[in-house]
Design an enzyme around this catalytic site. Structure first.
Site, PDB file in Angstrom:
ATOM      1  N   HIS A 293       0.832  -1.212   0.000  1.00 29.29           N
ATOM      2  CA  HIS A 293       0.000   0.000   0.000  1.00 29.29           C
ATOM      3  C   HIS A 293       0.870   1.267   0.000  1.00 29.29           C
ATOM      4  CE1 HIS A 293      -2.842   3.076   1.221  1.00 29.29           C
ATOM      5  NE2 HIS A 293      -2.144   3.293   2.327  1.00 29.29           N
ATOM      6  N   HIS A 298       1.192   5.324  -2.056  1.00 28.26           N
ATOM      7  CA  HIS A 298       1.641   6.663  -1.651  1.00 28.26           C
ATOM      8  C   HIS A 298       2.863   7.201  -2.381  1.00 28.26           C
ATOM      9  CE1 HIS A 298      -1.161   7.282   1.663  1.00 28.26           C
ATOM     10  NE2 HIS A 298      -0.949   6.033   2.056  1.00 28.26           N
ATOM     11  N   GLU A 338      -6.128   9.117   0.796  1.00 30.91           N
ATOM     12  CA  GLU A 338      -6.339   7.668   0.769  1.00 30.91           C
ATOM     13  C   GLU A 338      -7.340   7.206  -0.286  1.00 30.91           C
ATOM     14  OE1 GLU A 338      -4.505   5.493   2.037  1.00 30.91           O
ATOM     15  OE2 GLU A 338      -3.560   6.355   3.807  1.00 30.91           O
ATOM     16  N   SER A 357      -3.550   0.940  -4.483  1.00 32.16           N
ATOM     17  CA  SER A 357      -2.839  -0.245  -3.993  1.00 32.16           C
ATOM     18  C   SER A 357      -3.794  -1.418  -3.833  1.00 32.16           C
ATOM     19  CB  SER A 357      -2.171   0.051  -2.643  1.00 32.16           C
ATOM     20  OG  SER A 357      -3.133   0.308  -1.642  1.00 32.16           O
TER      21      SER A 357
HETATM   22  N1  HBI Z   1      -0.281   4.828   9.942  1.00 32.55           N
HETATM   23  N2  HBI Z   1       1.549   3.550   9.329  1.00 32.55           N
HETATM   24  C1  HBI Z   1       0.466   4.286   8.982  1.00 32.55           C
HETATM   25  N3  HBI Z   1       0.176   4.454   7.666  1.00 32.55           N
HETATM   26  C2  HBI Z   1      -0.900   5.191   7.277  1.00 32.55           C
HETATM   27  O1  HBI Z   1      -1.150   5.323   6.052  1.00 32.55           O
HETATM   28  C3  HBI Z   1      -1.716   5.776   8.260  1.00 32.55           C
HETATM   29  C4  HBI Z   1      -1.365   5.570   9.608  1.00 32.55           C
HETATM   30  N4  HBI Z   1      -2.132   6.110  10.568  1.00 32.55           N
HETATM   31  C5  HBI Z   1      -3.281   6.939  10.272  1.00 32.55           C
HETATM   32  C6  HBI Z   1      -3.540   7.100   8.833  1.00 32.55           C
HETATM   33  N5  HBI Z   1      -2.794   6.542   7.948  1.00 32.55           N
HETATM   34  C7  HBI Z   1      -4.649   7.905   8.234  1.00 32.55           C
HETATM   35  O2  HBI Z   1      -5.737   7.101   7.866  1.00 32.55           O
HETATM   36  C8  HBI Z   1      -5.182   9.111   8.944  1.00 32.55           C
HETATM   37  O3  HBI Z   1      -5.822   8.738  10.148  1.00 32.55           O
HETATM   38  C9  HBI Z   1      -4.203  10.199   9.129  1.00 32.55           C
HETATM   39  N1  NLE Z   2      -7.084  -1.133   1.355  1.00 28.83           N
HETATM   40  C1  NLE Z   2      -5.733  -0.754   1.022  1.00 28.83           C
HETATM   41  C2  NLE Z   2      -5.047  -1.891   0.275  1.00 28.83           C
HETATM   42  O1  NLE Z   2      -5.548  -3.005   0.267  1.00 28.83           O
HETATM   43  O2  NLE Z   2      -4.021  -1.670  -0.302  1.00 28.83           O
HETATM   44  C3  NLE Z   2      -4.944  -0.339   2.235  1.00 28.83           C
HETATM   45  C4  NLE Z   2      -5.572   0.833   2.953  1.00 28.83           C
HETATM   46  C5  NLE Z   2      -4.761   1.385   4.088  1.00 28.83           C
HETATM   47  C6  NLE Z   2      -5.418   2.553   4.715  1.00 28.83           C
HETATM   48 FE    FE Z   3      -2.171   5.109   3.444  1.00 30.71          FE
END
Ligand code: HBI
Ligand code: NLE
Ligand code: FE
Length: 435
Positions: A293, A298, A338, A357
């Site tokens: 993911h 990202h 996201e 992803s």
């Molecule tokens: N932590 N490791 C990690 N990766 C993310 O993408 C992530 C997270 N914590 C919270 C978050 N994403 C978001 O969904 C928001 O709550 C900021």
């Molecule tokens: N649903 C995503 C995936 O399967 O790649 C991950 C999401 C994480 C917030």
């Molecule tokens: Fe993410």
């Protein structure tokens, strides 16, 4: 007798387990000096509204906040099926205040009430926040959610080998300190196979469904042989790639971090990335973030200069923000970074990392099985969502640029009693009081 104390009400009352005044005073003083790194003992009183089965999650949460449980007592509460728990913990003031904040928000721990809050034994003031990139060594508190050790619906729950692997990779993140190179992981054949399945299905979908900014960098990552079908890219090489393009770098994270910790790192152009790989039995969608993911979702946009700038602004806005503001920021983050969709001419494209992803959800989001609404920060920020399955609602921006601009204007309206400015030469945040 019971009648005499019934006026105490449901949520508070005689629930202090006979803590002495000294203990209450200590708990209060710890909470008032959250900056202090020295280890103290504190007592928390919690009500388990959904029964005893939430106790393991609470203990795990305390562990995630680097607390050591020194004592646990439970007893049935007045309401049937509910329990009150006294937990004594040894932990630093800073971690304690983060833990309490997490318990109060309760988002990861359904059915829980922190009674100590009502009895005013513990209060949290002046939240600590990172001022230098090295302070992020303290911003890695985990959420206790969908994870193979605790969740029976996780595909790795019954897979001992997978759980051991997750533990090993998590250890790397726990040991990581600012400035360390990110250790390379020799990914197993199974992990590379999982990556390959996801990668190959997405390669076919990207040209049709991803926004053009994503496609540009995705192509570049392929040309530089960082993205290849047969092996999971290493975080360090990807971090180097990002650094060249936008100054972003990566640091390893053990799992889903609290929104506050996760967002705060963005202020320093640092992205906290998981390093483990999802279970081979669910390659096309998993609720928890994993390296696939982070990498496929990202990395491409973090290497885009304008998106990188935007990501840092979200991070800066989160520093010292109230819990309510963090909740709103992370909701907007959720529906944009996201799961965002945007228009490109007459077509609808994906720019959200959770879509790019997850082959399964990408197709779902562009089908007629879900609802599309126009992206408007003030309404999007309060839209409830779940994070276990495909989204029923997606927000569509007029363009990728439009999403960034609208979000930026909304963030600028958030009020804080101070301003922050990032100094890239020292990797630190300067705080300007604006009284
Ligand atoms: N932590 N490791 C990690 N990766 C993310 O993408 C992530 C997270 N914590 C919270 C978050 N994403 C978001 O969904 C928001 O709550 C900021
Ligand atoms: N649903 C995503 C995936 O399967 O790649 C991950 C999401 C994480 C917030
Ligand atoms: Fe993410």
């Amino acid at each position: 007798k019971a009648e005499a104390s019934s006026s105490d009400g449901e949520e508070k009352g005689d629930d202090d387990f006979g803590l002495t005044e000294e203990e209450l005073v200590l708990a209060r003083s710890i909470a008032e000096n959250p900056d202090d790194q020295s280890v103290q003992t504190a007592a928390l009183v919690l009500r388990l509204r959904e029964g005893m089965s939430s106790l393991p999650r609470i203990l795990k949460t305390i562990e995630n906040f680097k607390g050591q449980v020194a004592h646990v007592e439970t007893r049935p509460s007045k309401k049937e099926g509910q329990f009150d728990v006294l937990v004594k913990v040894n932990m630093s003031r800073h971690n304690l205040s983060s833990l309490i904040r997490n318990l109060r928000q309760g988002s990861s721990l359904g059915g829980l009430t922190l009674l100590a809050e009502d009895t005013n034994a513990v209060t949290v003031k002046d939240p600590w926040f990172p001022r230098h990139a090295s302070d992020l060594d303290n911003c890695n508190h985990l959420m206790t959610k969908y994870e193979p050790d605790l969740d029976m619906s996780h595909p790795g729950f019954a897979d001992k080998e997978y759980r051991a692997r997750r533990k090993l990779i998590a250890e790397i993140a726990f040991a990581y300190k600012y400035g360390d190179p990110i250790p390379n992981i020799p990914y197993t054949e199974t992990e590379n196979e999982t990556w390959k399945r996801v990668f190959n299905t997405l390669v076919d979908l990207v040209p049709k469904h991803a926004c053009k900014e994503y496609q540009r960098v995705f192509q570049k990552l392929r040309e530089e042989k960082i993205f290849e079908p047969h092996r999971v890219p290493q975080l360090q090489e990807v971090s180097d790639f990002l650094k060249k393009n936008t100054g972003f770098t990566l640091r390893p994270a053990a799992g889903l971090l609290t929104a506050r910790d996760f967002l705060s790192s963005l202020a320093f152009r640092i992205f906290q990335s998981t390093q483990y790989i999802r279970h081979i039995n669910s390659p096309y969608h998993t609720p928890e973030p994993d390296a696939i993911h982070e990498l496929l979702g990202h990395m491409p946009l973090l290497a885009d200069p304008s998106f990188a700038q935007f990501s840092q602004e979200i991070g800066l806005a989160s520093l010292g923000a109230s819990d309510e503001e963090i909740e709103k920021l992370s909701t907007i983050y959720w529906f944009t970074v996201e799961f965002g969709l945007c228009k490109e001419g007459t077509e609808t494209k994906a720019y959200g990392a959770g879509l790019l992803s997850a082959y399964g959800e990408l197709l779902h989001s562009l089908s007629d099985k879900c609802e599309h609404r126009p992206f408007e920060p003030s309404t999007t920020a309060v839209q409830p969502y779940q994070d276990q399955d495909y989204q029923p609602i997606y927000y569509v921006a007029n363009s990728f640029e439009d999403a960034k601009e609208k979000f930026r204007r909304w963030v600028a309206m958030m009020s804080r009693p101070f301003e922050v400015r990032y100094n890239p030469h020292t990797q630190s945040v300067e705080v300007l009081d604006s009284v």
